[in-house]
Design a protein around this motif. Sequence first.
Motif, mmCIF file in Angstrom:
data_model
loop_
_atom_site.group_PDB
_atom_site.id
_atom_site.type_symbol
_atom_site.label_atom_id
_atom_site.label_comp_id
_atom_site.label_asym_id
_atom_site.label_seq_id
_atom_site.Cartn_x
_atom_site.Cartn_y
_atom_site.Cartn_z
ATOM 1 N N PHE A 216 -4.637 -0.395 -2.645
ATOM 2 C CA PHE A 216 -3.359 0.301 -2.606
ATOM 3 C C PHE A 216 -3.099 0.875 -1.213
ATOM 4 O O PHE A 216 -1.982 0.804 -0.693
ATOM 5 N N ASN A 217 -4.119 1.442 -0.597
ATOM 6 C CA ASN A 217 -3.970 1.988 0.754
ATOM 7 C C ASN A 217 -3.580 0.900 1.743
ATOM 8 O O ASN A 217 -2.754 1.125 2.636
ATOM 9 N N MET A 218 -4.142 -0.298 1.595
ATOM 10 C CA MET A 218 -3.776 -1.405 2.486
ATOM 11 C C MET A 218 -2.298 -1.755 2.320
ATOM 12 O O MET A 218 -1.608 -2.024 3.295
ATOM 13 N N VAL A 219 -1.808 -1.720 1.083
ATOM 14 C CA VAL A 219 -0.394 -2.000 0.833
ATOM 15 C C VAL A 219 0.476 -0.923 1.466
ATOM 16 O O VAL A 219 1.503 -1.218 2.087
ATOM 17 N N LEU A 220 0.073 0.337 1.319
ATOM 18 C CA LEU A 220 0.837 1.429 1.930
ATOM 19 C C LEU A 220 0.904 1.296 3.454
ATOM 20 O O LEU A 220 1.923 1.610 4.063
ATOM 21 N N CYS B 170 12.764 2.437 6.789
ATOM 22 C CA CYS B 170 11.570 2.732 7.596
ATOM 23 C C CYS B 170 10.546 3.443 6.722
ATOM 24 O O CYS B 170 10.899 4.192 5.820
ATOM 25 N N LYS B 171 9.276 3.225 7.032
ATOM 26 C CA LYS B 171 8.185 3.828 6.275
ATOM 27 C C LYS B 171 7.378 4.767 7.160
ATOM 28 O O LYS B 171 6.954 4.399 8.246
ATOM 29 N N VAL B 172 7.160 5.978 6.654
ATOM 30 C CA VAL B 172 6.324 6.974 7.331
ATOM 31 C C VAL B 172 5.204 7.369 6.384
ATOM 32 O O VAL B 172 5.440 7.618 5.200
ATOM 33 N N LEU B 173 4.006 7.415 6.915
ATOM 34 C CA LEU B 173 2.855 7.872 6.132
ATOM 35 C C LEU B 173 2.399 9.229 6.637
ATOM 36 O O LEU B 173 2.288 9.441 7.846
ATOM 37 N N TYR B 174 2.121 10.114 5.703
ATOM 38 C CA TYR B 174 1.467 11.383 6.002
ATOM 39 C C TYR B 174 0.001 11.182 5.670
ATOM 40 O O TYR B 174 -0.353 10.897 4.520
ATOM 41 N N LEU B 175 -0.846 11.297 6.666
ATOM 42 C CA LEU B 175 -2.280 11.123 6.492
ATOM 43 C C LEU B 175 -2.993 12.392 6.941
ATOM 44 O O LEU B 175 -2.420 13.214 7.651
ATOM 45 N N LYS C 280 0.938 -1.424 5.196
ATOM 46 C CA LYS C 280 1.737 -2.577 5.630
ATOM 47 C C LYS C 280 3.146 -2.121 6.010
ATOM 48 O O LYS C 280 3.831 -1.460 5.242
ATOM 49 N N GLY C 281 3.557 -2.478 7.203
ATOM 50 C CA GLY C 281 4.925 -2.225 7.631
ATOM 51 C C GLY C 281 5.255 -0.789 7.966
ATOM 52 O O GLY C 281 6.426 -0.417 7.953
ATOM 53 N N ILE C 282 4.256 0.034 8.282
ATOM 54 C CA ILE C 282 4.596 1.423 8.611
ATOM 55 C C ILE C 282 5.294 1.484 9.965
ATOM 56 O O ILE C 282 5.046 0.695 10.866
ATOM 57 N N ASP C 283 6.185 2.440 10.069
ATOM 58 C CA ASP C 283 6.950 2.647 11.296
ATOM 59 C C ASP C 283 6.541 3.917 12.022
ATOM 60 O O ASP C 283 6.924 4.124 13.176
ATOM 61 N N GLY C 284 5.798 4.780 11.352
ATOM 62 C CA GLY C 284 5.352 6.013 11.981
ATOM 63 C C GLY C 284 4.366 6.728 11.089
ATOM 64 O O GLY C 284 4.281 6.452 9.887
ATOM 65 N N LEU C 285 3.612 7.639 11.689
ATOM 66 C CA LEU C 285 2.678 8.419 10.897
ATOM 67 C C LEU C 285 2.669 9.862 11.355
ATOM 68 O O LEU C 285 2.904 10.163 12.524
ATOM 69 N N VAL C 286 2.421 10.720 10.381
ATOM 70 C CA VAL C 286 2.210 12.142 10.631
ATOM 71 C C VAL C 286 0.782 12.422 10.199
ATOM 72 O O VAL C 286 0.413 12.157 9.054
ATOM 73 N N PHE C 287 -0.015 12.926 11.137
ATOM 74 C CA PHE C 287 -1.384 13.301 10.798
ATOM 75 C C PHE C 287 -1.409 14.807 10.604
ATOM 76 O O PHE C 287 -1.136 15.573 11.521
ATOM 77 N N MET D 168 6.865 -1.913 9.994
ATOM 78 C CA MET D 168 7.986 -2.509 10.672
ATOM 79 C C MET D 168 9.234 -2.258 9.829
ATOM 80 O O MET D 168 9.258 -2.501 8.634
ATOM 81 N N ALA D 169 10.272 -1.752 10.458
ATOM 82 C CA ALA D 169 11.517 -1.457 9.762
ATOM 83 C C ALA D 169 12.095 -2.723 9.144
ATOM 84 O O ALA D 169 11.978 -3.807 9.692
ATOM 85 N N TYR D 170 12.708 -2.549 7.989
ATOM 86 C CA TYR D 170 13.326 -3.667 7.280
ATOM 87 C C TYR D 170 14.836 -3.452 7.280
ATOM 88 O O TYR D 170 15.319 -2.405 6.839
#
Length: 191
Positions: A86-90, A13-18, A92-99, A1-3
């Motif tokens: 650590f992965n659970m913390v990462l 905003c947070k984006v994760l590359y997975l 938290k609050g994501i706004d998008g993901l790139v797989f 979620m954006a802060y």
Amino acid sequence: MAYANFETREIHCKVLYLGASGAGKTANLRSIYRRSSIRLTREPAEFIAENFAPYEFIPLSLGQLKDFHVKLHVYTMPEHGLYPTFNMVLLKGIDGLVFVVDSCLSALQENLDSWQHTKELLTQEGINFSALPRVIQYNKRDHEEAIALDVLKQELNPNGLADIEAIATQHIGTLETIQKISGLILDELGK
């Protein structure tokens, strides 16, 4: 979620590359760093040992949205289970993901397993997977063992999510990927 920080007029905003191990998550961040105009105090660290650090990070500026400066915090998340807390913390609050998908035939099952694992992780953390902005990147398209794109789409993207072809080590498709996920996130913020 954006802060939103109302004092500094910034939205973070947070984006994760997975993706599966070796798919090219780190190569993507390095390519984005090299091809973008951001300037950090130093380049993202070169890790000697494969499991030395649990993630990589790069900050990006997306410009203005109304009266706010939008900043994107892009992380990679390791596929292995050495850092579950650590992965659970990462997550938290994501706004998008790139797989990131390794296009090689030998990696197909690992991609499928990783995609399923990603969905399960997000669900466990209470994240609505279907509402989250997502982009699938088909990396390593130059590899001699690369699977036909229509086969990859059928196996990994039957619902027609936004997708991009890439060769991260040659800086092809990396900026386009971050632009695509950024656009999807900005669309959500604008609602």
